[in-house]
Design a protein around this motif. Structure first.
Motif, PDB file in Angstrom:
ATOM      1  N   VAL A  23       0.863  -1.179   0.000  1.00 28.20           N
ATOM      2  CA  VAL A  23       0.000   0.000   0.000  1.00 28.20           C
ATOM      3  C   VAL A  23       0.901   1.230   0.000  1.00 28.20           C
ATOM      4  N   ASP A  24       0.678   2.126  -0.949  1.00 28.99           N
ATOM      5  CA  ASP A  24       1.424   3.375  -1.018  1.00 28.99           C
ATOM      6  C   ASP A  24       0.758   4.380  -0.084  1.00 28.99           C
ATOM      7  N   ALA A  25       1.409   4.658   1.044  1.00 25.81           N
ATOM      8  CA  ALA A  25       0.820   5.551   2.046  1.00 25.81           C
ATOM      9  C   ALA A  25       0.516   6.929   1.482  1.00 25.81           C
ATOM     10  N   ARG A  26       1.274   7.350   0.479  1.00 31.94           N
ATOM     11  CA  ARG A  26       1.051   8.684  -0.101  1.00 31.94           C
ATOM     12  C   ARG A  26      -0.296   8.775  -0.803  1.00 31.94           C
ATOM     13  N   LYS A  27      -0.838   7.643  -1.213  1.00 30.84           N
ATOM     14  CA  LYS A  27      -2.112   7.638  -1.939  1.00 30.84           C
ATOM     15  C   LYS A  27      -3.319   7.543  -1.013  1.00 30.84           C
ATOM     16  N   VAL A  28      -3.081   7.342   0.264  1.00 34.61           N
ATOM     17  CA  VAL A  28      -4.182   7.280   1.235  1.00 34.61           C
ATOM     18  C   VAL A  28      -4.454   8.692   1.726  1.00 34.61           C
ATOM     19  N   THR A  29      -5.601   9.227   1.395  1.00 36.64           N
ATOM     20  CA  THR A  29      -5.920  10.610   1.759  1.00 36.64           C
ATOM     21  C   THR A  29      -7.040  10.720   2.789  1.00 36.64           C
ATOM     22  N   CYS A  30      -7.619   9.596   3.182  1.00 34.98           N
ATOM     23  CA  CYS A  30      -8.683   9.637   4.185  1.00 34.98           C
ATOM     24  C   CYS A  30      -8.119   9.279   5.554  1.00 34.98           C
ATOM     25  N   PRO A  31      -8.783   9.661   6.623  1.00 32.50           N
ATOM     26  CA  PRO A  31      -8.335   9.301   7.969  1.00 32.50           C
ATOM     27  C   PRO A  31      -8.479   7.801   8.228  1.00 32.50           C
ATOM     28  N   LEU A  32      -7.556   7.260   9.010  1.00 30.84           N
ATOM     29  CA  LEU A  32      -7.564   5.851   9.390  1.00 30.84           C
ATOM     30  C   LEU A  32      -7.592   5.749  10.906  1.00 30.84           C
ATOM     31  N   LEU A  33      -8.400   4.811  11.409  1.00 27.50           N
ATOM     32  CA  LEU A  33      -8.456   4.556  12.848  1.00 27.50           C
ATOM     33  C   LEU A  33      -8.108   3.100  13.094  1.00 27.50           C
ATOM     34  N   PHE A  34      -6.980   2.857  13.763  1.00 23.80           N
ATOM     35  CA  PHE A  34      -6.562   1.506  14.127  1.00 23.80           C
ATOM     36  C   PHE A  34      -7.003   1.225  15.557  1.00 23.80           C
ATOM     37  N   LEU A  35      -7.738   0.115  15.752  1.00 20.89           N
ATOM     38  CA  LEU A  35      -8.141  -0.334  17.079  1.00 20.89           C
ATOM     39  C   LEU A  35      -7.496  -1.681  17.326  1.00 20.89           C
ATOM     40  N   THR A  36      -6.720  -1.791  18.389  1.00 19.28           N
ATOM     41  CA  THR A  36      -5.957  -3.012  18.638  1.00 19.28           C
ATOM     42  C   THR A  36      -6.101  -3.449  20.084  1.00 19.28           C
ATOM     43  N   GLY A  37      -6.250  -4.751  20.302  1.00 20.94           N
ATOM     44  CA  GLY A  37      -6.452  -5.284  21.639  1.00 20.94           C
ATOM     45  C   GLY A  37      -5.154  -5.678  22.325  1.00 20.94           C
ATOM     46  N   SER A  38      -5.100  -5.475  23.623  1.00 20.65           N
ATOM     47  CA  SER A  38      -3.887  -5.803  24.377  1.00 20.65           C
ATOM     48  C   SER A  38      -3.618  -7.301  24.427  1.00 20.65           C
ATOM     49  N   GLU A  39      -4.664  -8.126  24.236  1.00 21.34           N
ATOM     50  CA  GLU A  39      -4.507  -9.572  24.316  1.00 21.34           C
ATOM     51  C   GLU A  39      -4.518 -10.244  22.944  1.00 21.34           C
ATOM     52  N   ASP A  40      -4.389  -9.455  21.884  1.00 23.86           N
ATOM     53  CA  ASP A  40      -4.382  -9.992  20.527  1.00 23.86           C
ATOM     54  C   ASP A  40      -3.024 -10.625  20.235  1.00 23.86           C
TER      55      ASP A  40
END
Length: 290
Positions: A199-216
């Motif tokens: 994935v070319d990060a420069r081409k991502v123009t929308c906001p991203l929200l990463f949700l990650t669990g402590s026990e994952d």
């Protein structure tokens, strides 16, 4: 896109209230039952596409072509479905579906993307002993040309550890094998001449929200951190204490769905530009209630 989703095209919901929920490995649209109900009750048109060759009953033989299906095949199918909508949706992706959401965002096909326990994209390195242990049996075989489904014990340890025993066993019975090629493209992207997971990060123009669990243990927080950092100010990451990998189904999923809906409603307005998204991003590491 499945028939049910096509039927929903005529419900008159404004295009800006459309959300696509993308399932991950071994799974199907059923993983989104809770989220679908939540978002529909919140006034969204909800799409839950089935990834290529995943329209099979658990325990039934899968299409042999699934073994060598690529991430690019999945992404192309999803792109075709989005373009047929005539609107740009919000996207929520779980696990491998999170990577597919990143790929679609780089194609300009997402207004905003929420990534739940997301797989990493290339060129992010994700060397973690827990992930290697999870896939240890697959890695001892020519997995890149076979389908693969970890044993219940492995899934219980690494992906279903946020559920009680009864629910974990029930959910496992709904799973189907997954493409070995996709696993190879994610785990060993640097050996893939087609760079399917890139994935070319420069081409991502929308906001991203990463949700990650402590026990994952399948997509540990360290992987989520590295992936979010790759996108810089366009991404934020929030830590879910006590949560594991199967976030759409674990107890407390309502809080996660509410957080995602708030992200779409208040942090990804139609007028948000790439620069504005970066400037508006507040503290990037916030705990949700345990």
């Amino acid at each position: 896109m499945n028939t049910a989703d096509r039927t929903r095209m005529g419900d008159g919901t404004p295009g800006e209230r459309t959300v696509m929920l993308i399932h991950g490995m071994w799974s199907g649209p059923h993983v989104w039952e809770n989220f679908r109900a939540y978002f529909e009750a919140s006034g969204y048109r909800v799409l839950t596409p089935t990834l290529r060759h995943h329209d099979v009953a658990p325990g039934a033989p899968v299409n042999p072509a699934l073994a060598t299906t690529s991430l690019a095949h999945y992404a192309d199918d999803l792109e075709a479905g989005i373009r047929a909508l005539g609107v740009t949706p919000f996207i929520v992706g779980h696990s491998m579906g999170g990577l597919l959401a990143q790929m679609l965002a780089a194609r300009g096909l997402a207004r905003g993307a929420a990534l739940l326990a997301s797989a990493h994209c290339a060129p992010v390195f994700a060397l973690d002993p827990m992930v290697a242990w999870f896939f240890r049996r697959a890695f001892l075989t020519p997995f890149w040309r076979r389908t693969q489904l970890p044993s219940y014990g492995t899934m219980r340890w690494g992906a279903l550890n946020g559920l009680d025993e009864e629910e974990a066993r029930r959910l496992y019975t709904t799973l189907i094998p997954e493409s070995g090629r996709c696993l190879a493209e994610m785990a060993f992207w640097y050996l893939d001449p087609r760079r399917a997971a890139h994935v070319d990060a420069r081409k991502v123009t929308c906001p991203l929200l990463f949700l990650t669990g402590s026990e994952d243990r399948l997509t540990p927080a360290s992987i989520a951190w590295s992936t979010a950092d790759y996108y810089g100010g366009k991404a934020r990451i929030e830590f879910l204490r006590g949560r594991a990998h199967w976030l759409p189904s674990e107890p407390g999923w309502e809080e996660i769905a509410a957080r995602v809906e708030r992200f779409f409603r208040t942090e990804t307005p139609l007028s948000r530009t790439r620069t504005g998204a970066a400037e508006a991003a507040p503290e990037r590491f916030l705990p949700l209630p345990a």
